[in-house]
Design an enzyme around this catalytic site. Structure first.
Site, PDB file in Angstrom:
ATOM      1  N   GLU A 315       0.798  -1.230   0.000  1.00  0.00           N
ATOM      2  CA  GLU A 315       0.000   0.000   0.000  1.00  0.00           C
ATOM      3  C   GLU A 315       0.831   1.282   0.000  1.00  0.00           C
ATOM      4  OE1 GLU A 315      -0.285  -2.151   2.626  1.00  0.00           O
ATOM      5  OE2 GLU A 315      -2.181  -3.202   2.329  1.00  0.00           O
ATOM      6  N   ASP A 357      30.869  23.142 -20.060  1.00  0.00           N
ATOM      7  CA  ASP A 357      31.470  24.415 -20.476  1.00  0.00           C
ATOM      8  C   ASP A 357      32.774  24.611 -19.733  1.00  0.00           C
ATOM      9  OD1 ASP A 357      29.477  25.298 -22.035  1.00  0.00           O
ATOM     10  OD2 ASP A 357      28.481  26.503 -20.495  1.00  0.00           O
TER      11      ASP A 357
HETATM   12  P1  ATP Z   1      33.654  28.825 -22.372  1.00  0.00           P
HETATM   13  O1  ATP Z   1      33.625  27.383 -22.603  1.00  0.00           O
HETATM   14  O2  ATP Z   1      35.005  29.338 -22.028  1.00  0.00           O
HETATM   15  O3  ATP Z   1      32.581  29.294 -21.468  1.00  0.00           O
HETATM   16  P2  ATP Z   1      32.088  29.692 -24.401  1.00  0.00           P
HETATM   17  O4  ATP Z   1      31.707  28.436 -25.034  1.00  0.00           O
HETATM   18  O5  ATP Z   1      31.164  30.367 -23.488  1.00  0.00           O
HETATM   19  O6  ATP Z   1      33.461  29.499 -23.730  1.00  0.00           O
HETATM   20  P3  ATP Z   1      31.717  31.863 -26.046  1.00  0.00           P
HETATM   21  O7  ATP Z   1      31.200  32.707 -24.952  1.00  0.00           O
HETATM   22  O8  ATP Z   1      30.842  31.354 -27.095  1.00  0.00           O
HETATM   23  O9  ATP Z   1      32.556  30.673 -25.491  1.00  0.00           O
HETATM   24  O10 ATP Z   1      32.903  32.673 -26.670  1.00  0.00           O
HETATM   25  C1  ATP Z   1      33.616  32.180 -27.771  1.00  0.00           C
HETATM   26  C2  ATP Z   1      34.725  33.128 -28.051  1.00  0.00           C
HETATM   27  O11 ATP Z   1      34.170  34.397 -28.372  1.00  0.00           O
HETATM   28  C3  ATP Z   1      35.622  33.363 -26.857  1.00  0.00           C
HETATM   29  O12 ATP Z   1      36.710  32.488 -26.853  1.00  0.00           O
HETATM   30  C4  ATP Z   1      36.098  34.789 -27.059  1.00  0.00           C
HETATM   31  O13 ATP Z   1      37.228  34.808 -27.886  1.00  0.00           O
HETATM   32  C5  ATP Z   1      34.953  35.440 -27.807  1.00  0.00           C
HETATM   33  N1  ATP Z   1      34.118  36.245 -26.903  1.00  0.00           N
HETATM   34  C6  ATP Z   1      33.595  35.860 -25.739  1.00  0.00           C
HETATM   35  N2  ATP Z   1      32.880  36.840 -25.184  1.00  0.00           N
HETATM   36  C7  ATP Z   1      32.933  37.884 -26.035  1.00  0.00           C
HETATM   37  C8  ATP Z   1      32.383  39.209 -26.049  1.00  0.00           C
HETATM   38  N3  ATP Z   1      31.601  39.657 -25.074  1.00  0.00           N
HETATM   39  N4  ATP Z   1      32.662  39.995 -27.092  1.00  0.00           N
HETATM   40  C9  ATP Z   1      33.413  39.548 -28.096  1.00  0.00           C
HETATM   41  N5  ATP Z   1      33.966  38.340 -28.155  1.00  0.00           N
HETATM   42  C10 ATP Z   1      33.738  37.501 -27.139  1.00  0.00           C
END
Ligand code: ATP
Length: 939
Positions: A315, A357
């Site tokens: 139950e 990530d």
């Molecule tokens: P992680 O695994 O480190 O979190 P992520 O997958 O979040 O990386 P993204 O945020 O997609 O990576 O960023 C990819 C790339 O884009 C980064 O390696 C960086 O070179 C560039 N990037 C990240 N943030 C910015 C931003 N605000 N403006 C411009 N380029 C950026």
């Protein structure tokens, strides 16, 4: 629609008051953007704090009224209409009827009828209380997920709880934000929203700040609505309706009434319980059929068979299961992992791959620029964290680079307060750039005033770039500043700023940039590049702004690994869980960080970039994932992530995926366990995930997996506990029937006293067992493995068999020792009463030891400590005390037909219990020392 809540009227610039919801023409949608502020009685600087407070009083908090419970009564009635309850109610009714027909009437039959009715009521009460508390738990967990929004107040950007929004507030929206109120856009940069929550249409729809013709507000392309999400771009908007006055407020109640779904585990247990109930019915019928020809009175035999059947029905099982799952959810919440669906608790236990990530999950997301590279020269940057304290060595040559990078940012540095030091509002990568610019002596506020921003192309992780357009005093009037991943940016450059001179980007200079980038990345630094170009147009096309650029230099930022991650990675390895790092970052950065936290240990990990993934067809991708090496996926977009998750699932893996951005939502939804970041993640990701990590840390995933595994184990523990004693209840009855003993060795009322009196609490306490120390030393449970595996069934038979032998032995020994022939026994015979008391007490005592025995699957219970689950001991002692009361208290003796046991009787029973524990310890010892035992799941 919440008609009681005020909405701004046309007088103060709101919507027309006449037509019904969805069809009224909001005045605000037809106005040009610059007139919207006045119409909603606000300004481009946002509301003043005092005005906002006054409006908060007038309009109330921006919340929807409580959904209203689905109806307590309906829930309560539901408890009585489930299959078990109906079977038991019918059984009770038949027993009452049998009592009525009996001649002479047997008060035992009446007791049984009342007891069965009691079972139904008790069961319903437990089930109802559990469901109610599970619902409250879910609600309070939801409340722990932060829901904030960015608002301009007194001309400053602030982050506020969404409930504080009032009409007239100016909000800043970015990709991934959930929209918290109904707003009219006054600025839109490539913005699009997903209106699925309102319209059911999940395609992204573009938004504009331009006026549109009067018409249904839901179709106004310059408005965004509560409950929807910004999926791309960025925007600024003025709130015109909050709380129940929003469009979402109108449909909220419908959504809240959605039915609760059962998880596969709950369904498995429910179907098992149903099968057991059918078996019980069959056993009851068989007993009846066997006993009637032996000359037993018809009605008594029928009532007895019915009682046995009721006793064998499990139950309390579904309720105990819910409690166990709910305990798991609460424990996970205490460890920073909020589980939004019970489904996740169960899937977590069988996770075989975690795709994680890098930034924020493995690292601290505390970015500090430590090196800047321009014109072939590296410049060290001193200082740590977000305090703009430190220097750039020889800053002059890198000022153009840092100015461009700094102006192309949306984040803001927040000066220290009493409670916190310097911090970043917005993207931490951008925060680090602002700090570096300040360390180079730049005042970005002054730079922004000299070159105000006129347009923006927001960052997205597929393009990996962001750019802004500024009005400058340069020859062509405007400049584009672009920052982003070095490779992506370099591909769009045709020139380079080389020691103050603009030079064509010849091959050797390209190579110099790539080498410098690799060198920074191989130190584990996140590297960004910046570039610029002059423009004639204030609103160029994105391709124009982001091509033909002049490369300015590189910025390398340090993001230290989280200290707790190495151990968590180790635990995953040990538990047979594969970790795949999925990052948008450079392969060398990824590898360096992966080595630091222990994801990569071998000399040559498999590093796959997004571009290579694009070249792989599904078969080759499957082949790649089948390789057993350490895998890093770098420079990938969320679409790649989704593809990898699907491919892993095709291989039969149970995949947990972390995500933070808006476009991670498909992968999060598709994964077996979507894990969103509570602190840094977007609202969209948090909505799509089934688990939210409050601290963003990878270590919390490992903890959640550990707890998920233990929840599953615990459920199995109490099932083994409950079902093994059912055997011990049944066997003496069968033995007595076949031995030709005229009476039963245990009555139905006694069985009910065990099932509902002494067994429920230990079962609940087993559901709350802390994780076993070796829970992460085993490979993940196979997804195909059933709760009632062959091994679990074997254990039930083993434990139930020993218990049965014990109780049968004490019963027949007692009967035989008296020397009375079977046929002379009557219900009032003292020896018989003692014997049935021995049987009942024998089951209770052996269940006490059984509860200890099932606490571990293969470890010795003495190793984890007999006292380490005090609830279980307390529950066991309660059962023993109840049994003693049944044996010694005259009123209870009268109900149960029992007799007082003496010290020797108890000693014999305790001896049998100890034997059960010893037998189980020996079995576990054998399991532990058998070759290859680690490869097996738990029984
Ligand atoms: P992680 O695994 O480190 O979190 P992520 O997958 O979040 O990386 P993204 O945020 O997609 O990576 O960023 C990819 C790339 O884009 C980064 O390696 C960086 O070179 C560039 N990037 C990240 N943030 C910015 C931003 N605000 N403006 C411009 N380029 C950026």
């Amino acid at each position: 629609m919440g008609t009681g809540t005020p909405v701004l009227t046309p007088g103060d610039g709101g919507r027309g008051p006449t037509a019904p919801s969805g069809t009224r023409a909001p005045v605000v949608q037809t106005l040009p953007a610059e007139k919207v502020f006045a119409a909603l009685d606000t300004s481009p600087r946002g509301l003043a704090s005092a005005d906002a407070a006054a409006r908060r009083d007038r309009f109330g908090p921006n919340e929807l009224p409580p959904a209203g419970h689905r109806g307590l009564w309906r829930d309560l009635v539901g408890q009585f209409t489930d299959l078990f309850a109906v079977v038991l109610l019918v059984a009770s009714a038949i027993t009452f009827l049998a009592y009525g027909l009996q001649e002479p009437r047997d008060v035992g039959t009446l007791q049984l009828a009342v007891a069965i009715l009691g079972v139904v009521v008790l069961n319903a009460a437990i089930g109802f209380a559990q469901e109610y508390s599970a619902e409250r738990t879910a609600e309070s967990l939801q409340a722990m997920v932060p829901h904030t929004c960015r608002v301009l107040r007194d001309g400053e950007r602030r982050e506020l709880p969404a409930r504080e929004l009032v009409p007239g507030d100016v909000v800043v929206l970015e990709a991934g934000d959930a929209v918290s109120a109904d707003c009219r856009l006054v600025e839109a940069h490539e913005a699009s929203v997903n209106n699925a929550a309102l319209t059911g249409e999940s395609d992204a729809v573009g938004r504009t700040a331009d006026p549109v013709a009067a018409g249904p507000v839901l179709q106004a392309r310059n408005c965004v609505f509560m409950g929807t999400d910004v999926v791309a771009g960025s925007a600024k908007a003025v709130v015109f309706a909050t709380g129940a006055a929003t469009e979402f407020g109108g449909i909220f109640r419908l959504a809240a009434a959605a039915p609760r779904q059962k998880t596969p585990l709950q369904r498995q247990v429910a179907s098992m319980a149903r099968r057991v109930a059918c078996t019980a019915l069959a056993i009851g019928a068989a007993l009846f059929a066997v006993r009637v020809p032996t000359g037993q009175p018809f009605v008594e035999t029928f009532v007895f068979a019915l009682g046995v059947m009721v006793a064998l029905v499990p139950e309390g099982l579904p309720a105990t299961l819910s409690v166990s799952l709910a305990i798991g959810v609460r424990r996970m919440a205490r460890q920073h992992a909020l589980v939004k669906q019970l489904l996740a608790v169960e899937a977590l236990g069988s996770t075989t791959v975690v795709c994680t990530d890098k930034t924020g999950t493995l690292t601290q997301a505390e970015m500090t620029v430590v090196q800047v590279w321009a014109g072939g020269v590296p410049h060290a940057v001193s200082g740590v964290g977000y305090a703009p304290v430190g220097d750039v060595a020889d800053p002059q040559p890198v000022r153009d680079l840092l100015r461009a990078a700094g102006l192309c940012c949306n984040a803001r540095l927040v000066p220290p307060s009493d409670r916190q030091g310097w911090r970043v509002l917005g993207d931490t990568t951008e925060g680090a750039l602002l700090v570096a610019a300040a360390k180079a002596g730049l005042s970005l506020a002054a730079e922004e005033a000299a070159a105000p921003r006129v347009a923006e192309f927001p960052f997205d992780s597929t393009r990996k770039l962001m750019s802004t357009v500024h009005a400058t005093t340069g020859s062509r009037g405007y400049s584009a500043y672009v920052k982003g991943a070095p490779q992506e940016l370099l591909a769009r450059c045709t020139a380079i700023d080389w020691r103050g001179e603009r030079q064509p980007l010849a091959d050797e200079l390209r190579t110099a940039v790539t080498t410098a980038n690799d060198q920074l990345a191989s130190q584990g630094l996140r590297v960004l590049a910046a570039a610029s170009r002059p423009l004639a147009d204030s609103h160029p096309a994105q391709d124009e702004a982001e091509s033909d650029l002049t490369f300015l230099g590189l910025v390398g930022m340090l993001d230290p690994p989280r200290p707790e991650v190495s151990d968590a990675v180790d635990a995953c390895r040990h538990a047979g869980i594969r970790i795949v790092m999925v990052t948008g970052d450079h392969p060398l950065t990824a590898e360096a960080v992966a080595r630091r936290v222990g994801i990569v240990r071998g000399p040559a990990p498999i590093v796959v970039t997004g571009t290579r993934l694009d070249d792989l067809d599904e078969t080759r991708l499957d082949g790649l994932l089948a390789e057993s090496g350490e895998l890093l996926l770098c420079r990938v977009s969320p679409e790649h992530k989704m593809r990898v998750v699907t491919a892993l699932q095709r291989r039969g893996e149970v995949v947990a995926v972390t995500g933070d951005g808006a476009n991670d939502a498909p992968a999060l939804k598709h994964a077996d366990i979507g894990v969103a970041m509570g602190a840094s993640g977007t609202d969209v990701a948090r909505e799509a995930a089934v688990m939210v990590l409050l601290d963003d840390s990878f270590a919390s995933i490992t903890t959640a997996v550990r707890l998920g595994r233990s929840v599953y184990q615990n459920i199995r523990k109490f099932l083994i506990y409950l079902f093994s004693h059912n055997i011990a209840e049944l066997m003496p009855i069968l033995a007595a029937t076949f031995a030709g003993f005229p009476l039963v060795p245990i009555t139905a009322v006694q069985i009910l006293a065990i099932d509902l009196g002494s067994d429920v609490l230990p079962a609940l306490a087993l559901g709350a067992e802390p994780p076993e120390p070796d829970v992460m030393d085993r490979p993940p449970r196979s997804r195909r493995e059933r709760l009632f595996s062959a091994a679990a069934m074997g254990r039930i038979l083993f434990l139930g068999g020993i218990q049965s032998l014990g109780v049968c032995a004490v019963f027949f020994w007692h009967i035989h020792a008296s020397g009375i022939p079977y046929s002379d026994f009557t219900e009032d015979n003292t020896v018989y009463r003692e014997a049935i008391t021995m049987v009942q007490a024998g089951i209770v005592v052996s269940q006490f030891f059984n509860a200890l025995a099932v606490r571990t699957d293969r470890q010795s219970v003495f190793r984890i400590g007999v006292l380490s689950n005090p609830w279980l001991l307390a529950a066991g002692c309660f059962g023993l005390a109840l049994m003693a009361a049944i044996s010694y208290l005259p009123p209870l003796q009268a109900v149960f037909h029992t007799a007082p046991l003496n010290a020797a009787d108890w000693a014999v029973l305790a001896g049998f219990g100890a034997l059960l524990l010893a037998a189980e310890e020996s079995r576990k010892g054998w399991l532990r020392h058998r070759p290859g035992s680690r490869k097996e799941g738990a029984p």
